[in-house]
Design a protein around this motif. Sequence first.
Motif, PDB file in Angstrom:
ATOM      1  N   GLY A  96       0.790  -1.220   0.000  1.00  0.00           N
ATOM      2  CA  GLY A  96       0.000   0.000   0.000  1.00  0.00           C
ATOM      3  C   GLY A  96       0.822   1.270   0.000  1.00  0.00           C
ATOM      4  O   GLY A  96       2.054   1.253  -0.033  1.00  0.00           O
ATOM      5  N   TYR A  97       0.106   2.385   0.045  1.00  0.00           N
ATOM      6  CA  TYR A  97       0.712   3.717   0.028  1.00  0.00           C
ATOM      7  C   TYR A  97      -0.381   4.724   0.332  1.00  0.00           C
ATOM      8  O   TYR A  97      -1.571   4.404   0.298  1.00  0.00           O
ATOM      9  CB  TYR A  97       1.332   4.028  -1.356  1.00  0.00           C
ATOM     10  CG  TYR A  97       0.362   3.879  -2.493  1.00  0.00           C
ATOM     11  CD1 TYR A  97      -0.431   4.950  -2.898  1.00  0.00           C
ATOM     12  CD2 TYR A  97       0.205   2.663  -3.156  1.00  0.00           C
ATOM     13  CE1 TYR A  97      -1.353   4.820  -3.933  1.00  0.00           C
ATOM     14  CE2 TYR A  97      -0.698   2.519  -4.191  1.00  0.00           C
ATOM     15  CZ  TYR A  97      -1.475   3.605  -4.572  1.00  0.00           C
ATOM     16  OH  TYR A  97      -2.372   3.475  -5.595  1.00  0.00           O
ATOM     17  N   GLY A  98       0.018   5.940   0.626  1.00  0.00           N
ATOM     18  CA  GLY A  98      -0.922   7.045   0.750  1.00  0.00           C
ATOM     19  C   GLY A  98      -0.724   7.962  -0.441  1.00  0.00           C
ATOM     20  O   GLY A  98       0.409   8.212  -0.855  1.00  0.00           O
ATOM     21  N   GLU A 129       1.914  10.851  11.973  1.00  0.00           N
ATOM     22  CA  GLU A 129       1.832  11.693  10.782  1.00  0.00           C
ATOM     23  C   GLU A 129       0.865  11.094   9.765  1.00  0.00           C
ATOM     24  O   GLU A 129       0.008  11.794   9.213  1.00  0.00           O
ATOM     25  CB  GLU A 129       3.219  11.817  10.152  1.00  0.00           C
ATOM     26  CG  GLU A 129       3.227  12.531   8.812  1.00  0.00           C
ATOM     27  CD  GLU A 129       4.567  12.466   8.125  1.00  0.00           C
ATOM     28  OE1 GLU A 129       5.029  13.524   7.676  1.00  0.00           O
ATOM     29  OE2 GLU A 129       5.155  11.363   8.021  1.00  0.00           O
ATOM     30  N   TYR A 130       0.990   9.804   9.526  1.00  0.00           N
ATOM     31  CA  TYR A 130       0.159   9.135   8.521  1.00  0.00           C
ATOM     32  C   TYR A 130      -1.311   9.169   8.925  1.00  0.00           C
ATOM     33  O   TYR A 130      -2.184   9.484   8.110  1.00  0.00           O
ATOM     34  CB  TYR A 130       0.658   7.706   8.336  1.00  0.00           C
ATOM     35  CG  TYR A 130       0.216   7.040   7.065  1.00  0.00           C
ATOM     36  CD1 TYR A 130       0.255   7.703   5.843  1.00  0.00           C
ATOM     37  CD2 TYR A 130      -0.217   5.723   7.077  1.00  0.00           C
ATOM     38  CE1 TYR A 130      -0.139   7.089   4.673  1.00  0.00           C
ATOM     39  CE2 TYR A 130      -0.612   5.092   5.913  1.00  0.00           C
ATOM     40  CZ  TYR A 130      -0.569   5.776   4.711  1.00  0.00           C
ATOM     41  OH  TYR A 130      -0.963   5.161   3.555  1.00  0.00           O
ATOM     42  N   ARG A 131      -1.590   8.891  10.177  1.00  0.00           N
ATOM     43  CA  ARG A 131      -2.968   8.966  10.673  1.00  0.00           C
ATOM     44  C   ARG A 131      -3.523  10.380  10.504  1.00  0.00           C
ATOM     45  O   ARG A 131      -4.649  10.572  10.068  1.00  0.00           O
ATOM     46  CB  ARG A 131      -3.045   8.548  12.139  1.00  0.00           C
ATOM     47  CG  ARG A 131      -2.912   7.061  12.372  1.00  0.00           C
ATOM     48  CD  ARG A 131      -2.942   6.748  13.879  1.00  0.00           C
ATOM     49  NE  ARG A 131      -2.822   5.342  14.128  1.00  0.00           N
ATOM     50  CZ  ARG A 131      -3.846   4.477  14.113  1.00  0.00           C
ATOM     51  NH1 ARG A 131      -5.057   4.906  13.870  1.00  0.00           N
ATOM     52  NH2 ARG A 131      -3.644   3.192  14.351  1.00  0.00           N
ATOM     53  N   ARG A 132      -2.711  11.379  10.846  1.00  0.00           N
ATOM     54  CA  ARG A 132      -3.145  12.776  10.724  1.00  0.00           C
ATOM     55  C   ARG A 132      -3.461  13.122   9.277  1.00  0.00           C
ATOM     56  O   ARG A 132      -4.492  13.731   8.972  1.00  0.00           O
ATOM     57  CB  ARG A 132      -2.062  13.708  11.287  1.00  0.00           C
ATOM     58  CG  ARG A 132      -2.398  15.196  11.144  1.00  0.00           C
ATOM     59  CD  ARG A 132      -1.320  16.103  11.715  1.00  0.00           C
ATOM     60  NE  ARG A 132       0.029  15.805  11.285  1.00  0.00           N
ATOM     61  CZ  ARG A 132       0.537  16.126  10.084  1.00  0.00           C
ATOM     62  NH1 ARG A 132      -0.213  16.754   9.180  1.00  0.00           N
ATOM     63  NH2 ARG A 132       1.787  15.835   9.791  1.00  0.00           N
ATOM     64  N   GLU A 140     -11.138   7.306   5.832  1.00  0.00           N
ATOM     65  CA  GLU A 140     -11.404   6.455   6.986  1.00  0.00           C
ATOM     66  C   GLU A 140     -10.231   5.499   7.191  1.00  0.00           C
ATOM     67  O   GLU A 140      -9.764   4.848   6.258  1.00  0.00           O
ATOM     68  CB  GLU A 140     -12.692   5.655   6.760  1.00  0.00           C
ATOM     69  CG  GLU A 140     -13.131   4.873   7.966  1.00  0.00           C
ATOM     70  CD  GLU A 140     -14.474   4.205   7.749  1.00  0.00           C
ATOM     71  OE1 GLU A 140     -14.672   3.136   8.334  1.00  0.00           O
ATOM     72  OE2 GLU A 140     -15.305   4.749   6.984  1.00  0.00           O
ATOM     73  N   ILE A 141      -9.755   5.406   8.413  1.00  0.00           N
ATOM     74  CA  ILE A 141      -8.598   4.580   8.741  1.00  0.00           C
ATOM     75  C   ILE A 141      -9.036   3.137   8.938  1.00  0.00           C
ATOM     76  O   ILE A 141      -9.978   2.856   9.674  1.00  0.00           O
ATOM     77  CB  ILE A 141      -7.897   5.111  10.007  1.00  0.00           C
ATOM     78  CG1 ILE A 141      -7.309   6.501   9.722  1.00  0.00           C
ATOM     79  CG2 ILE A 141      -6.816   4.144  10.481  1.00  0.00           C
ATOM     80  CD1 ILE A 141      -6.743   7.203  10.930  1.00  0.00           C
ATOM     81  N   ASP A 142      -8.339   2.229   8.289  1.00  0.00           N
ATOM     82  CA  ASP A 142      -8.551   0.794   8.469  1.00  0.00           C
ATOM     83  C   ASP A 142      -7.463   0.301   9.422  1.00  0.00           C
ATOM     84  O   ASP A 142      -6.295   0.185   9.043  1.00  0.00           O
ATOM     85  CB  ASP A 142      -8.471   0.074   7.119  1.00  0.00           C
ATOM     86  CG  ASP A 142      -8.830  -1.399   7.221  1.00  0.00           C
ATOM     87  OD1 ASP A 142      -8.731  -1.978   8.326  1.00  0.00           O
ATOM     88  OD2 ASP A 142      -9.200  -1.968   6.186  1.00  0.00           O
ATOM     89  N   PHE A 146      -2.669  -0.845  10.379  1.00  0.00           N
ATOM     90  CA  PHE A 146      -1.786  -0.297  11.399  1.00  0.00           C
ATOM     91  C   PHE A 146      -1.388  -1.373  12.391  1.00  0.00           C
ATOM     92  O   PHE A 146      -0.287  -1.365  12.906  1.00  0.00           O
ATOM     93  CB  PHE A 146      -2.454   0.881  12.112  1.00  0.00           C
ATOM     94  CG  PHE A 146      -2.448   2.129  11.278  1.00  0.00           C
ATOM     95  CD1 PHE A 146      -1.358   2.969  11.252  1.00  0.00           C
ATOM     96  CD2 PHE A 146      -3.540   2.454  10.484  1.00  0.00           C
ATOM     97  CE1 PHE A 146      -1.324   4.093  10.468  1.00  0.00           C
ATOM     98  CE2 PHE A 146      -3.523   3.582   9.693  1.00  0.00           C
ATOM     99  CZ  PHE A 146      -2.417   4.414   9.680  1.00  0.00           C
ATOM    100  N   LEU A 147      -2.257  -2.318  12.661  1.00  0.00           N
ATOM    101  CA  LEU A 147      -1.962  -3.384  13.594  1.00  0.00           C
ATOM    102  C   LEU A 147      -0.961  -4.368  13.007  1.00  0.00           C
ATOM    103  O   LEU A 147      -0.093  -4.861  13.711  1.00  0.00           O
ATOM    104  CB  LEU A 147      -3.252  -4.134  13.998  1.00  0.00           C
ATOM    105  CG  LEU A 147      -4.291  -3.270  14.720  1.00  0.00           C
ATOM    106  CD1 LEU A 147      -5.571  -4.085  14.946  1.00  0.00           C
ATOM    107  CD2 LEU A 147      -3.758  -2.783  16.057  1.00  0.00           C
TER     108      LEU A 147
END
Length: 150
Positions: A96-98, A129-132, A140-142, A146-147
């Motif tokens: 993945g990536y942002g 930073e990524y969450r922000r 929406e964060i999955d 992150f886990l």
Amino acid sequence: MTSYRQMYYHVIFHTKRNKPTLNPDSKDVYNYLWGIVKNKKSKLYQINGIEDHIHLLVDIHPTNAVSDFMQDLKAYSSAWIKQSKAHPNFTGWADGYGCFTCSIHEKDKLINYIKGQKEHHKTETFEEEYRRLLIENGIEIDERYFLNKN
């Protein structure tokens, strides 16, 4: 008649399991990534990062789908980094990536933000930073991603 477009993409991707496996002064990696961008008929405005992730501000040529562009960028650079032996602990990029679009009005601010990564990360982790950035861009964060720290 010609087509006109202006699309700036702020792209972020990180190492597997967010391990700090890139050397702090990764100019060789940045130069290699720049070469891939150029070969994809795209334009790199800024690149920087730290040991566990990289940011780019890029204009991706319309003949490239963003997902294909990112797949090639990560696959080619991963193979090259492993072969170069300059980053012996590097095992690859995470899945993945942002990727966030921005306007011409945000361009200079984003260039400066990317330039200041080393200083910025003295007070904020990559995950923070990524969450922000996800939240700021209405994504929406999955939590699975992150886990697992894939």
